[in-house]
Design a protein around this motif. Structure first.
Motif, PDB file in Angstrom:
ATOM      1  N   HIS A   1       7.570   5.764  -0.412  1.00  0.00           N
ATOM      2  CA  HIS A   1       6.907   4.471  -0.285  1.00  0.00           C
ATOM      3  C   HIS A   1       7.208   3.855   1.091  1.00  0.00           C
ATOM      4  N   PRO A   2       6.177   3.294   1.745  1.00  0.00           N
ATOM      5  CA  PRO A   2       6.403   2.709   3.074  1.00  0.00           C
ATOM      6  C   PRO A   2       7.519   1.644   3.078  1.00  0.00           C
TER       7      PRO A   2
ATOM      8  N   CYS B   1      -1.834  -4.810  -2.955  1.00  0.00           N
ATOM      9  CA  CYS B   1      -0.436  -4.439  -2.766  1.00  0.00           C
ATOM     10  C   CYS B   1       0.304  -5.564  -2.059  1.00  0.00           C
TER      11      CYS B   1
ATOM     12  N   PHE C   1       2.969  -5.477  -0.443  1.00  0.00           N
ATOM     13  CA  PHE C   1       3.610  -5.089   0.810  1.00  0.00           C
ATOM     14  C   PHE C   1       2.591  -4.984   1.949  1.00  0.00           C
ATOM     15  N   ALA C   2       1.316  -5.075   1.609  1.00  0.00           N
ATOM     16  CA  ALA C   2       0.273  -4.843   2.612  1.00  0.00           C
ATOM     17  C   ALA C   2       0.456  -5.636   3.914  1.00  0.00           C
TER      18      ALA C   2
ATOM     19  N   CYS D   1       2.906  -3.735   5.896  1.00  0.00           N
ATOM     20  CA  CYS D   1       2.875  -2.272   5.808  1.00  0.00           C
ATOM     21  C   CYS D   1       2.121  -1.644   6.979  1.00  0.00           C
TER      22      CYS D   1
ATOM     23  N   ALA E   1       0.911   1.206   7.082  1.00  0.00           N
ATOM     24  CA  ALA E   1      -0.118   2.143   6.603  1.00  0.00           C
ATOM     25  C   ALA E   1      -1.220   1.454   5.800  1.00  0.00           C
ATOM     26  N   ALA E   2      -1.184   0.116   5.761  1.00  0.00           N
ATOM     27  CA  ALA E   2      -2.125  -0.600   4.886  1.00  0.00           C
ATOM     28  C   ALA E   2      -3.581  -0.300   5.243  1.00  0.00           C
TER      29      ALA E   2
ATOM     30  N   CYS F   1      -5.809  -1.273  -0.127  1.00  0.00           N
ATOM     31  CA  CYS F   1      -4.496  -1.851  -0.416  1.00  0.00           C
ATOM     32  C   CYS F   1      -4.602  -3.354  -0.638  1.00  0.00           C
TER      33      CYS F   1
ATOM     34  N   PRO G   1      -1.581  -1.131  -6.351  1.00  0.00           N
ATOM     35  CA  PRO G   1      -1.322   0.250  -6.774  1.00  0.00           C
ATOM     36  C   PRO G   1      -0.366   0.271  -7.971  1.00  0.00           C
TER      37      PRO G   1
ATOM     38  N   CYS H   1       1.798   3.369  -4.526  1.00  0.00           N
ATOM     39  CA  CYS H   1       1.214   3.230  -3.192  1.00  0.00           C
ATOM     40  C   CYS H   1      -0.083   4.011  -3.138  1.00  0.00           C
ATOM     41  N   TRP H   2      -1.112   3.363  -2.572  1.00  0.00           N
ATOM     42  CA  TRP H   2      -2.412   4.032  -2.478  1.00  0.00           C
ATOM     43  C   TRP H   2      -2.406   5.172  -1.474  1.00  0.00           C
ATOM     44  N   GLN H   3      -1.552   5.083  -0.522  1.00  0.00           N
ATOM     45  CA  GLN H   3      -1.659   6.005   0.614  1.00  0.00           C
ATOM     46  C   GLN H   3      -0.689   7.170   0.535  1.00  0.00           C
TER      47      GLN H   3
END
Ligand SMILES: Nc1ncnc2c1ncn2[C@@H]1O[C@H](COP(=O)(O)OP(=O)(O)OP(=O)(O)O)[C@@H](O)[C@H]1O
Ligand SMILES: Nc1ncnc2c1ncn2[C@@H]1O[C@H](COP(=O)(O)OP(=O)(O)O)[C@@H](O)[C@H]1O
Ligand code: SF4
Ligand code: SF4
Ligand SMILES: [Mg+2]
Ligand SMILES: [Mg+2]
Lengths: 335, 315
Positions: free
Chosen positions: A250-251, A287, A289-290, A293, A295-296, A300, A305, A318-320
């Motif tokens: 997870h990021p 999310c 954390f977006a 994040c 990687a968002a 997200c 997620p 996490c979507w990614q």
């Protein structure tokens, strides 16, 4: 997430604090996890991520103003909805709780040995053996000269010994579950390792499961087998501690690890994790954390997620996953 | 060095009288002949395992542990053996920040009161009507909003409490702060914020710091110089980059090795016993020691300019 019948099973736990006028503050938002007998699980995450609120909800220690929904089962029995009286009895016998501040948990005008014995008289199986059991518990908690110091008052003890007395009190009736909320962060660094080793002994010696709340990844690795990373009241990642530290997916877990200072980088500013944990009152779609994040993506921000088992025993929300960069760029965590 | 250092410590010795539970016996010398200097605007880090005497040195500098022997010159004034009144006057110019922000704040005092109480108690000029304003300015400087003034410690997170403790220390207008494990109780983000804030304040106010820490990676971020302590003595001292990049003393190497993943841990009791050895206190753990090391106690010797080592074999 564990095999066989779990000791503790938390399902869709939600904790809201309501104050007049203000919108409800959702400290825990749909959290699920379980623990096996004798297992050590660390709840991880930055300040404000909901670790304490989760622990207090499990132990029935939240103030009446808090609204708790979902399910908390201990040995198959539902705890949410039990009366204060029933919860108090359970806390003295099946669940032990250790607080960050040993002084706040002890009665300043009663000898520590008496306080441990009192726990036996109130909730133990053999009230007549109170003194005897208390002495055993103090010894087991690594209290040197337990017999001689049975009558010592809290203020006569160092912080480390006070915390050992609190632990003795929490485990004297051999609970199935010990919950410890930042049990070493008020203690001098010199005594922290000893307390963590004590938790490990209690787990192996008496099969007492440990729910350890800490923000310190190294400590978690020392005292717990698995870790559950929380972010803004939700689960982000759950796996064996080794996997969390060496192959975090997870990021947010990666950011926690990357923020640990690394030797050999010279004098200068520390990076930390840019941005901050949203407060419990801010409810974002998607999310949480977006905003922090790296990687968002669009998805997200739209939909939250859910936890999914991406490797055996390794759960991530996490979507990614699979799209985020490989964890090889992360510094190694030195224990 | 053109100007005199702000703090000059020579052969500082601190003894704890056995009392309480450590009944009977000889006094224990927790700091034994410790010497170092700190310039204005600079940070000296004191590192070493638990029980090596770091906190003892820090506490002695700010009057919280008794100085048994040696000299502590603060801006030219001797702190060893001074009377209470003189100590109080100097104490305003020195502050301390501990690991546990909760334990160091009075739970019944608001953040605002905590900040203005210290200078008032110390007899600094007081304008009662301006207390809130001044406390508010200090709290703002450490990153807390005006609503913090009227709130109590339990309403703040650990990192916020450490900010309050820092604002309280700054209220006295200090020139020197002892920072004893100031971020050990905080999560990575809070630790980074507090350490960065301390760095900004240092540049702004030319503050001198004694930073006590056990995490070398964290210490590297903030230290100009590093002194390594073992069993009550400094075993190596020098520029941070030199100590971490080209350490000479076997103990410093062991610590660095441990920080890189190796194992180094010693029971505090063993560390205490090491002080009774006639020769090198590190000899029982030293991979390079020989019988000579057990006989003669090595001295701290300046082996190159600004770099001192207590080991004749690697000095
Ligand atoms: N009694 C309360 N009333 C209102 N909000 C609260 C209350 N207790 C906690 N919260 C909020 O719930 C969120 C989670 O708090 P919690 O104390 O569980 O965090 P934590 O992970 O234990 O953090 P820390 O590491 O600082 O102890 C935070 O946003 C906090 O401000
Ligand atoms: N108030 C005290 N009374 C007696 N002994 C003490 C006291 N404070 C510290 N010591 C002892 O002095 C030694 C050094 O302790 P300390 O300065 O706290 O080390 P550090 O900060 O490096 O961990 C240890 O052996 C410790 O037990
Ligand atoms: S779901 Fe999106 S925003 Fe959330 S952690 Fe994963 S990549 Fe980042
Ligand atoms: S004096 Fe001898 S024992 Fe001590 S550090 Fe040097 S080599 Fe090792
Ligand atoms: Mg908490
Ligand atoms: Mg210390």
């Amino acid at each position: 997430m564990t095999e066989g019948e779990p000791l503790l099973e938390v399902r869709n736990l939600r904790v809201e604090f309501r104050a007049d006028g203000a919108p409800p503050a959702r400290a825990v938002d749909g959290l699920s996890f379980s623990m096996a007998e004798g297992e050590g699980l660390a709840l991880l995450g930055e300040s404000g991520s909901g670790k304490t609120a989760t622990a207090l909800a499990v132990a029935g220690l939240l103030p009446a103003a808090a609204r708790i929904t979902g399910s908390v089962r201990l040995g198959g029995r539902e705890l949410l909805g039990l009366s204060d009286r029933e919860m108090r009895r359970l806390r003295g016998s099946k669940i032990g709780f250790v607080f960050q501040e040993p002084s706040s948990a002890l009665n300043p005008v009663l000898p520590v040995g008496e306080q441990v014995a009192e726990a036996v008289r109130l909730h133990g199986r053999h009230p007549k053996l109170a003194r005897h059991n208390a002495l055993d518990a103090l010894r087991g908690a690594g209290f040197p000269d337990a017999a001689a110091r049975f009558g010592a008052y809290p203020h006569e003890l160092s912080g480390g010994l006070r915390q050992r007395a609190c632990i003795a009190m929490a485990v004297v009736n051999r609970p199935q579950l010990l919950i410890a909320d930042e049990p070493t962060s008020a203690l001098d660094v010199s005594v922290q390792a000893g307390i963590l080793d004590l938790f490990a002994e209690l787990r192996t010696g008496f099969e007492i499961a440990l729910l350890l709340i800490t923000h310190d990844l190294r400590m978690a690795a020392r005292a717990a087998g698995r870790g559950l990373v929380l972010y803004a009241g939700r689960a982000a990642e759950c796996a064996r501690m080794g996997a969390l530290l060496e192959r975090p997916l997870h990021p947010y877990t990666k950011a926690l690890i990357a923020a640990l200072p690394q030797l050999g980088t010279g004098r200068g500013r520390l990076g930390g994790i840019p941005g901050s944990v949203p407060s419990a009152g801010e409810i974002l779609p998607g999310c949480r954390f977006a905003p922090r994040c790296p990687a968002a993506a669009e998805v997200c921000r739209q939909e939250a997620p859910q936890m999914a088992e991406v490797l055996p025993g390794h759960w991530v929300a996490c979507w990614q996953i699979g799209k985020v960069e490989a964890p090889s760029g992360l510094p190694e965590v030195r224990l | 060095m053109a100007t005199a250092p702000l703090l000059l410590v020579r052969d500082l010795t601190v003894e704890y009288r056995p009392g309480g539970f450590l009944a009977g016996g000889e006094p224990f010398r927790a700091a034994d002949g410790v010497s170092f200097a700190i310039d204005r605007g600079r940070t000296l880090a004191l590192v070493g395992e638990s029980g090596s005497g770091k906190s003892t040195v820090g506490r002695a500098l700010v009057g919280l542990a008794p100085i048994a022997a040696g000299s502590v010159l603060f801006d030219g004034s001797e702190l060893a053996g001074i009377d209470q009144a003189a100590r109080r006057r100097l104490a305003r110019r020195m502050g301390v920040l501990f690991q546990d922000p909760y334990g160091s704040l009075n739970p019944r005092m608001t953040a605002g009161e905590a900040v203005w109480e210290a200078p008032v108690a110390a007899g600094l000029p007081d304008w009662p009507e301006r207390r809130r304003e001044l406390a508010g300015e200090l709290l703002a400087r450490v990153g807390l909003g005006p609503d913090a003034l009227a709130r109590y410690p339990h309403e703040f997170s650990g990192g916020q409490r450490q900010r309050i403790a820092l604002a309280r220390a700054l209220a006295m207008g200090p020139e020197f702060l002892v920072l004893d494990e100031p971020t050990s109780a905080l999560d990575v983000s809070m630790a980074a914020q507090i350490l960065n804030l301390l760095g900004d304040l240092q540049r702004e106010r030319a503050l001198a710091y004694l930073l006590i820490g056990h995490d070398l990676a964290l210490v590297e971020k903030a230290a100009d110089r590093i002194a390594v302590m073992y069993a009550g003595q400094i075993v190596e001292e020098g520029e941070a980059a030199v100590i971490l990049g080209r350490p000479r003393h076997p103990y410093t190497r062991l610590l660095l090795d441990a920080a890189k993943g190796g194992r180094a841990r010693i029971a505090p009791a063993e560390l205490r016993r090491a002080q009774e050895l006639p020769g090198c206190r590190f000899a029982p753990r030293c991979p390079a020691g020989d019988s000579g090391c057990l006989e003669r106690a090595p001295q701290l010797v300046e082996t190159s300019p600004g770099h001192a080592v207590r080991c004749p074999r690697f000095g």
